[in-house]
Design an enzyme around this catalytic site. Structure first.
Site, PDB file in Angstrom:
ATOM      1  N   THR A  62       0.821  -1.209   0.000  1.00  0.00           N
ATOM      2  CA  THR A  62       0.000   0.000   0.000  1.00  0.00           C
ATOM      3  C   THR A  62       0.857   1.261   0.000  1.00  0.00           C
ATOM      4  O   THR A  62       1.998   1.249   0.487  1.00  0.00           O
ATOM      5  CB  THR A  62      -0.898  -0.005   1.255  1.00  0.00           C
ATOM      6  N   ASP A  63       0.275   2.358  -0.473  1.00  0.00           N
ATOM      7  CA  ASP A  63       0.978   3.648  -0.397  1.00  0.00           C
ATOM      8  C   ASP A  63       1.026   4.175   1.039  1.00  0.00           C
ATOM      9  O   ASP A  63       1.781   5.097   1.342  1.00  0.00           O
ATOM     10  CB  ASP A  63       0.336   4.683  -1.329  1.00  0.00           C
ATOM     11  N   GLU A  64       0.219   3.586   1.940  1.00  0.00           N
ATOM     12  CA  GLU A  64       0.182   4.095   3.320  1.00  0.00           C
ATOM     13  C   GLU A  64       1.506   3.909   4.047  1.00  0.00           C
ATOM     14  O   GLU A  64       1.755   4.557   5.061  1.00  0.00           O
ATOM     15  CB  GLU A  64      -0.948   3.429   4.115  1.00  0.00           C
ATOM     16  N   TYR A  91      -2.187  -0.477  10.949  1.00  0.00           N
ATOM     17  CA  TYR A  91      -2.271  -1.157   9.644  1.00  0.00           C
ATOM     18  C   TYR A  91      -1.031  -0.866   8.804  1.00  0.00           C
ATOM     19  O   TYR A  91      -0.349  -1.791   8.319  1.00  0.00           O
ATOM     20  CB  TYR A  91      -3.541  -0.723   8.889  1.00  0.00           C
ATOM     21  N   LYS A 139       2.010  -3.324   7.400  1.00  0.00           N
ATOM     22  CA  LYS A 139       2.333  -3.489   5.971  1.00  0.00           C
ATOM     23  C   LYS A 139       3.796  -3.089   5.714  1.00  0.00           C
ATOM     24  O   LYS A 139       4.496  -3.742   4.932  1.00  0.00           O
ATOM     25  CB  LYS A 139       1.393  -2.646   5.100  1.00  0.00           C
TER      26      LYS A 139
END
Ligand code: NAD
Ligand code: DAU
Length: 354
Positions: free
Chosen positions: A137-139, A162, A166
């Site tokens: 993810t870009d998060e 989260y 990741k």
């Protein structure tokens, strides 16, 4: 990659995993083994279009279970693994982070270990052709201000349980490339939307709350920005990276469709006003309610997707406008899919309070 490969997809009953599995079965000649624990987020009904295909197989298993993962890989003998299984919802990670460590970190570690041991048992040509694509993810890059983009070399700065889980899994994947030579690839994608999206996330939640005449919760002032990508475009990007990407490389994937959350909610309301007007004649916008903000709410995500575009020739087919039309139409026409979820699994209540 050969024309008829065996691709093990983890999380194939989830939102993106099911879009990918439908794509692989319907648009390629590969075989797919979908390994999924069927948590609250997993729905085999999302695979109705492909479940009878002889090239599709389902195996229920938890990737945090070491022996189950080893057994599946050594028995099915995949040519490639596309790893999507995860706990994926930021709000749930605030309420209960332990499951995120278990699935996203321990589960990814198990897959890397088992994949690497299996790969080493193969003849040299097959060892070289083997691929492990980690879907991230870009998060992991953190939160942007008003300017700038996330690039592949943007330093990691995760801020939610989260995204921290990741980010940890991404580091493990890179370590297995550098240390053991496992031919890994990685993608870091922005927010997806589209059919079969579990209605805890902003777009399907707002859409279904509106249809149920419930309030439409906007966190804070609705000024946070996300970069939206139609899920079928993401599925095509993942296959492009698997089949043409360079091992050891990571690719950012995004739709170049930045919108504030309030703009997104307005778009949904305006589409519903035209396609399914309210009985009282007013706009769905009247249901918008500004609620307490998400703790640690990342302000803005924006992906620079030049690398996958220039090196692998991938570009999204959908704009935000065409994708949102398709999404709203899909939810209006497919209540057989979402009604049981809203009635039995999740009715739209607020998650992620501290
Ligand atoms: P999802 O929550 O819809 O689906 C996750 C799937 O994984 C479910 O089918 C669930 O049953 C399965 N799963 C969960 N724990 C498991 C376990 N321990 N063992 C086996 N299966 C398990 O998620 P999604 O939105 O489809 O996201 C898929 C992947 O893409 C995730 O890795 C996520 O981090 C990443 N991603 C998502 C987005 C997005 O906008 N949704 C954007 C970028 C990246
Ligand atoms: O950026 C990629 C990420 O996008 C993925 O890695 C995650 O798996 C995926 O869930 C998504 O994370 P977000 O937190 O951005 O998605 P969510 O739909 O939960 O929220 C989108 C934005 O909308 C965010 O700024 C919070 C806000 N929001 C969300 C909900 C559920 C609201 O304003 N109201 C809501 O009720």
């Amino acid at each position: 990659m050969q024309k008829t490969a065996k691709i093990l997809v983890t999380g194939g009953a989830g939102f993106i995993g099911s879009a990918l599995t439908r794509y692989l079965i319907q648009e390629t000649s590969h075989h797919v083994l979908n390994v999924d624990a069927l948590t609250y987020a997993g729905n085999l009904t999302s695979l109705r279009e492909v479940e009878a295909d002889p090239r599709y197989t389902f195996k229920q298993a938890d990737i945090a279970n070491t022996s189950a993962v080893e057994d599946i890989i050594t028995t099915w003998k995949p040519d490639a693994i596309m790893h999507l299984a995860a706990e994926s919802h930021v709000d749930r990670s605030i309420d209960g982070p332990a499951a995120f460590v278990q699935t996203n970190v321990v589960g990814t570690f198990n897959l890397l270990q088992a994949a690497n041991a299996y790969r080493k048992s193969l003849p040299p040509a097959q060892q070289e052709a083997f691929r492990f694509l980690h879907i991230s993810t870009d998060e992991v890059y953190g939160s942007l201000g008003p300017e700038g983009y996330f690039y592949e070399d943007t330093p990691y700065a995760p801020r939610s349980p989260y995204s921290a889980s990741k980010a940890a899994s991404d580091h493990f994947v890179q370590a297995w490339w550098h240390t053991y030579g496992l031919p890994v690839l990685m993608t870091n994608c922005s927010n997806n939307y589209g059919p079969y999206h579990f209605p805890e996330k902003l777009i399907p939640l707002v859409l279904l709350n509106a249809l149920h005449e419930k309030s439409l919760p906007v966190y804070g002032k609705g000024e946070n920005i996300r970069d939206w990508l139609y899920v079928e475009d993401h599925a095509k990007a993942l296959y492009r990276v698997l089949s043409q990407g360079v091992p050891g490389e990571k690719y950012n994937v995004g739709g170049n469709c930045e919108r504030t959350n309030l703009e997104v909610v307005h778009t949904i309301c305006d589409l519903l006003d035209r396609k399914r007007p309210r009985k009282n004649g007013t706009s769905y916008r009247d249901l918008i309610t500004f609620v307490e903000d998400r703790p640690g709410h990342d302000h803005r995500y924006a992906i620079d997707a030049a690398k996958i575009r220039d090196q692998l020739g991938w570009e999204p087919a959908h704009t935000f406008e065409t994708g949102m039309h398709a999404t709203v139409d899909w939810y209006l026409q497919n209540d057989w899919w979402w009604k049981p979820i809203r009635e039995q699994k999740y009715a739209g209540e607020r998650l992620g309070h501290t």
